[in-house]
Design a protein around this motif. Structure first.
Motif, short mmCIF file in Angstrom:
data_model
loop_
_atom_site.label_atom_id
_atom_site.label_comp_id
_atom_site.label_asym_id
_atom_site.label_seq_id
_atom_site.Cartn_x
_atom_site.Cartn_y
_atom_site.Cartn_z
N SER A 175 0.81 -1.24 0.05
CA SER A 175 -0.02 0.07 -0.05
C SER A 175 0.80 1.19 -0.02
CB SER A 175 -0.80 -0.02 1.06
OG SER A 175 -0.19 0.06 2.27
N LYS A 176 2.27 1.28 0.41
CA LYS A 176 3.11 2.29 0.36
C LYS A 176 2.57 3.04 1.05
CE LYS A 176 4.93 0.72 -4.20
NZ LYS A 176 5.26 1.15 -5.59
N SER A 177 2.26 4.68 0.61
CA SER A 177 2.07 5.76 1.49
C SER A 177 0.46 5.88 1.35
CB SER A 177 2.39 7.02 0.93
OG SER A 177 2.26 7.15 -0.41
N GLN A 178 -0.33 5.18 0.59
CA GLN A 178 -1.83 5.31 0.81
C GLN A 178 -2.63 5.12 1.96
OE1 GLN A 178 -3.74 6.08 -2.32
NE2 GLN A 178 -1.66 6.33 -3.13
N LEU A 179 -3.77 5.82 2.18
CA LEU A 179 -4.47 5.61 3.34
C LEU A 179 -5.16 4.22 3.51
CD1 LEU A 179 -6.82 9.09 3.17
CD2 LEU A 179 -4.30 8.46 4.05
N LEU A 180 -4.76 3.72 5.02
CA LEU A 180 -5.42 2.49 5.24
C LEU A 180 -6.68 2.42 5.70
CD1 LEU A 180 -1.89 1.09 6.72
CD2 LEU A 180 -2.89 0.75 4.41
N ASP A 181 -7.50 1.23 5.61
CA ASP A 181 -8.76 0.93 6.20
C ASP A 181 -8.64 -0.39 6.89
OD1 ASP A 181 -10.60 3.23 5.38
OD2 ASP A 181 -9.61 2.46 3.59
N VAL A 182 -8.58 -0.33 8.26
CA VAL A 182 -7.82 -1.68 9.10
C VAL A 182 -9.34 -2.24 9.79
CG1 VAL A 182 -6.52 -2.58 10.90
CG2 VAL A 182 -5.88 -0.70 9.10
N THR A 183 -9.39 -3.49 9.64
CA THR A 183 -10.49 -4.31 10.56
C THR A 183 -10.06 -5.55 10.99
OG1 THR A 183 -12.25 -3.70 9.04
CG2 THR A 183 -12.75 -5.42 10.40
N ILE A 184 -9.81 -5.73 12.42
CA ILE A 184 -9.07 -6.68 13.18
C ILE A 184 -10.11 -7.16 14.04
CG2 ILE A 184 -7.26 -7.60 14.40
CD1 ILE A 184 -5.28 -5.52 13.08
N VAL A 185 -10.51 -8.57 13.87
CA VAL A 185 -11.76 -9.05 14.76
C VAL A 185 -11.15 -10.39 15.36
CG1 VAL A 185 -14.11 -9.91 14.98
CG2 VAL A 185 -13.38 -7.77 13.50
N LEU A 186 -10.51 -10.38 16.41
CA LEU A 186 -9.88 -11.60 16.96
C LEU A 186 -10.08 -11.80 18.33
CD1 LEU A 186 -6.28 -11.06 15.30
CD2 LEU A 186 -8.03 -12.75 14.65
#
Length: 517
Positions: free
Chosen positions: A165-176
């Protein structure tokens, strides 16, 4: 024996003998004909079998030819398009495939988007040309998703996605939140690694085990998050810990709020949605301004002071607030004024909340049925004067429906079933509506629209029918003489998806249609 009798008998025998001879001859002819026909039938069947066999062989050959031709044509067309589309145009098409990002969805229980996660891999496996382009397009790798249902090797894909993704904005979903304790160290490393890129995280949804080291996991949120628009953090649903032993020292350490001198989100100029559960996160009004926050939801694990600090940080923009906490409001508390707050949902008992919160423009109020009691009457009376839309959320059985009489400006009421995984006694919505129909003075005198949400209509019956009949077909003779106010006419009842019986839906529709005549 007379001669005539003997002659008659001889004549009869002669006739029958001739008939027998003719019958035997005919039988022989028929048997021969049978054999001839069977021979012809056998020959015809053999011919038919040969034709059928040839048909099947031809069908099989033509089917293979057709399938082969379609594959060749498809490959030919794909190659033509892949070669014909310029790379810059193709890249725009790839970007369009991942436009709908999950950050736009709100709530801790929003759907997980597996299709979005698999999109870049699907594009990269089409052909070598597409693979090179996909790997060189960081926009495709901005969605990070890991869930309990994934193979543990999926974590490696997270690191690859972050790198690509380099410098792009991230959308993070972590369900653990259902992982074994043996995996806590790996989870902590994963979350910490992701949060190291906090300066380019646009949305983040974390749902983690309750006993994980949250200070380590959340440490990065003490730094700047300039692109963060949506943050949802949950440490295990409360029902999992209903019978937990809170005398355990380790549990007490987990439940203690973080150091009061340590605050989160010091710089989040784009944060619009914040939802927290058991995080004990604090924000300092002296060092933090959440001037874009419009939606705040707090479940368990937030103290009154932490809530007041958050509210002060977002006081100039907050429009929607949901509180599922129970607090003891001390005397002399300094209230927070939220001038733009239009929606407030209460699912925790805080009898003196009105002393800590002022909302002059409040229009929508969500109220748990368990809060329909004398203890909460001061709160409901305080906010009722400006509320025009009331949402009643299924909780425990209401103690006193008549506290709803305070909402005299309400014209729209919605009943909502709250899907709590813990044990709960279903609310008798029909009994509630019966109380509304027969109450004097009338409850909700300006009621014009009633909406029954999913699952709230299964036990409805005469209570709803009485309310519709009373409010939609009322005449001057039906108005209570002791009442000084005539209720408004009920114009709309929404039952679609509520589970209400068909006869009730038909009856309500009939009564509303009659009222329009």
């Amino acid at each position: 024996m007379p001669l005539s009798v003997r002659e008659a008998r001889v004549a009869r025998m002669r006739v029958e003998d001739e008939a027998l001879a003719q019958g035997m001859a005919r039988l022989q002819e028929l048997r021969q004909a049978e054999l001839d026909v069977k021979d012809a039938l056998a020959a015809a069947q053999a011919g038919l079998d040969a034709v059928v066999s040839e048909i099947r062989a031809v069908e099989e050959r033509t089917g293979k030819l057709q399938s082969s031709l379609e594959n060749v044509r498809s490959l030919h067309r794909r190659e033509l398009w892949m070669d014909a589309i310029p790379l810059d145009v193709l890249r725009l098409i790839f970007e369009h495939c991942v436009e709908e990002l999950i950050y736009a969805k709100t709530g801790l229980r929003h759907p997980i988007d597996y299709i979005l996660r698999s999109t870049p891999f699907a594009l990269a496996t089409t052909c070598s040309r597409w693979r090179k382009l996909a790997l060189a397009a960081p926009e495709l790798w901005t969605y990070i998703l890991v869930t309990d249902e994934d193979d543990w090797n999926a974590i490696q894909r997270v690191y690859e996605g972050i790198s690509r993704s380099k410098s792009q904005l991230l959308d993070v979903t972590i369900v653990l939140h259902h992982c074994d304790e043996s995996r806590y160290a790996a989870i902590t490393k994963l979350v910490s690694t992701v949060l190291l890129h906090g300066n380019r995280i646009r949305s983040m949804h974390l749902r983690l085990p309750y006993k994980i080291d949250r200070k380590v996991c959340m440490a990065a949120l003490k730094g700047p998050t300039p692109q963060l628009a949506s943050l949802l953090v949950c440490y295990e649903p409360p029902h999992v810990r209903v019978n937990a032993d809170h005398n355990n020292a380790a549990d007490r350490d987990l439940e203690d709020p973080d150091d009061k001198s340590s605050f989160y989100l010091p710089y989040a100029p784009r944060l619009e949605i914040l939802e927290l559960e058991d995080t004990h996160m604090s924000c300092s009004p002296l060092y933090c301004r959440l001037d874009t926050l419009r939606d705040l939801t707090l479940w368990s694990g937030t103290s009154l002071d932490q809530f007041l600090d958050l509210a002060k940080c977002a006081s100039s923009t907050l429009q929607k607030l949901k509180l599922a906490m129970s607090w003891d409001i001390p005397a002399g508390v300094q209230p927070v004024t939220l001038p733009h707050l239009t929606s407030l949902t209460l699912q925790g008992s805080t009898p003196l909340l009105h002393l800590a919160l002022t909302a002059p423009r409040l229009r929508h109020l969500g109220l748990d049925t368990g809060l329909m009691s004398a203890d909460m009457s001061l709160v409901t009376d305080h906010f009722a004067s400006t509320v025009t839309a009331l949402e009643i959320i299924e909780g425990s059985a209401p103690e006193d429906v008549h506290v709803l009489q305070a909402f005299r400006q309400v014209d729209t009421v919605t009943f909502t079933a709250f899907h709590n995984p813990g044990p709960i006694t279903p609310v008798d919505w029909d009994l509630v509506l019966k109380e509304v129909a027969t109450s004097s003075p009338p409850i909700w005198p300006k009621l014009a629209s009633l909406h029954l949400g999913e699952g709230t209509g299964k036990a409805l019956g005469d209570g709803l029918l009485n309310l519709v009949r009373t409010r939609s077909l009322q005449t001057s003779n039906e108005v209570d003489p002791a009442s000084t106010e005539r209720p408004a006419k009920l114009a709309a009842v929404e039952l679609v998806g509520s589970g209400a019986p068909e006869w009730l839906c038909s009856s309500v529709a009939h009564l509303l249609a009659r009222a329009k005549v």
